[in-house]
Write a protein that holds these residues in place. Sequence first.
Motif, mmCIF file in Angstrom:
data_model
loop_
_atom_site.group_PDB
_atom_site.id
_atom_site.type_symbol
_atom_site.label_atom_id
_atom_site.label_comp_id
_atom_site.label_asym_id
_atom_site.label_seq_id
_atom_site.Cartn_x
_atom_site.Cartn_y
_atom_site.Cartn_z
ATOM 1 N N ALA A 76 0.826 -1.208 0.000
ATOM 2 C CA ALA A 76 0.000 0.000 0.000
ATOM 3 C C ALA A 76 0.861 1.259 0.000
ATOM 4 O O ALA A 76 0.499 2.273 -0.608
ATOM 5 C CB ALA A 76 -0.926 -0.002 1.213
ATOM 6 N N HIS A 79 1.774 2.512 -3.290
ATOM 7 C CA HIS A 79 0.680 3.096 -4.081
ATOM 8 C C HIS A 79 -0.200 3.940 -3.162
ATOM 9 O O HIS A 79 -1.303 3.516 -2.779
ATOM 10 C CB HIS A 79 -0.150 2.002 -4.757
ATOM 11 C CG HIS A 79 0.650 1.089 -5.632
ATOM 12 N ND1 HIS A 79 1.253 -0.064 -5.151
ATOM 13 C CD2 HIS A 79 0.972 1.166 -6.955
ATOM 14 C CE1 HIS A 79 1.889 -0.661 -6.139
ATOM 15 N NE2 HIS A 79 1.745 0.066 -7.240
ATOM 16 N N SER A 82 -4.284 3.991 -2.385
ATOM 17 C CA SER A 82 -4.972 2.731 -2.666
ATOM 18 C C SER A 82 -5.716 2.270 -1.417
ATOM 19 O O SER A 82 -5.274 2.492 -0.289
ATOM 20 C CB SER A 82 -3.978 1.660 -3.113
ATOM 21 O OG SER A 82 -2.989 1.445 -2.121
ATOM 22 N N ALA A 123 -6.720 4.340 3.658
ATOM 23 C CA ALA A 123 -5.759 4.644 2.595
ATOM 24 C C ALA A 123 -4.646 5.483 3.204
ATOM 25 O O ALA A 123 -4.902 6.348 4.050
ATOM 26 C CB ALA A 123 -6.426 5.404 1.449
#
Length: 264
Positions: A76, A79, A82, A123
């Motif tokens: 994670a 990115h 995400s 996120a």
Amino acid sequence: MTSVVLSTYARKMDKPRFDLLLWLLDRFAKVMRHLWYKRRRLHLNEDSNLAPFDARQLRFWLATLSPGDLSVNESAAAHPGSLMITSIGSPNDALWSQMERAGWAQQIAGDDPTIAGVAGTYAFTELGAQAVTKAIAELASWNAEILALFKDFESPEHVRQLCRVFSRLTLRTAAQLAITKKETPATDEGRARQHDCILALDEISKGVRMAGQYIMEALAVGHDSEVGRDRLERSTAGLRYAEKCLTEWAAEIRTKQSDSSAPS
């Protein structure tokens, strides 16, 4: 290792192999002391940092995760933004809740009402992703430092795997101790429980170090010898028990934090 045990080895082993054992145990002790002093330096002045959750705490919390949970965070972090879904009360849920308070993660409202109160969606922010990436790299460096103890030996995969478990639990024990010591219980009962937890984690830490010493002994005498197999079996059993205890203590820490953060 006691002098009695060493004298027993001296009688059973040829001199070159016994000298190798002494050298290995000395190196093991030095590396463990080095890591202990490094850990103490990292713990100094914790109270001077007013942030409730900082890079130091992030590193500790990541070190308590299972390899699977850690890989979720690593992926994670590569990115940012995400979505990550985890069950309420899980290790990642506890970590991401802490990160949310620090501005490193965001909890995302879900569209599915059937998972409300069961799972949470998060996120990482850009800053959070950077912090996680840096913390994981630091943990990897520490892990490599421990595994370097065993790098000079040719050994089968199951022994190498045992070395990796030892390294991971060494870091995990230190991390859970740091997290527990940072807690500031408001009641006498809470402080007594914290004291008991610290004592238990200290004992687990000793057991993990003993398991590492057994691995060293097995490598010195020969992992496929009778003594070597015995030492590896003891190490395997000890590390398995240590991980079970660490998981139970971690669950208790998460429960206490969840209770303390719940609205009254």
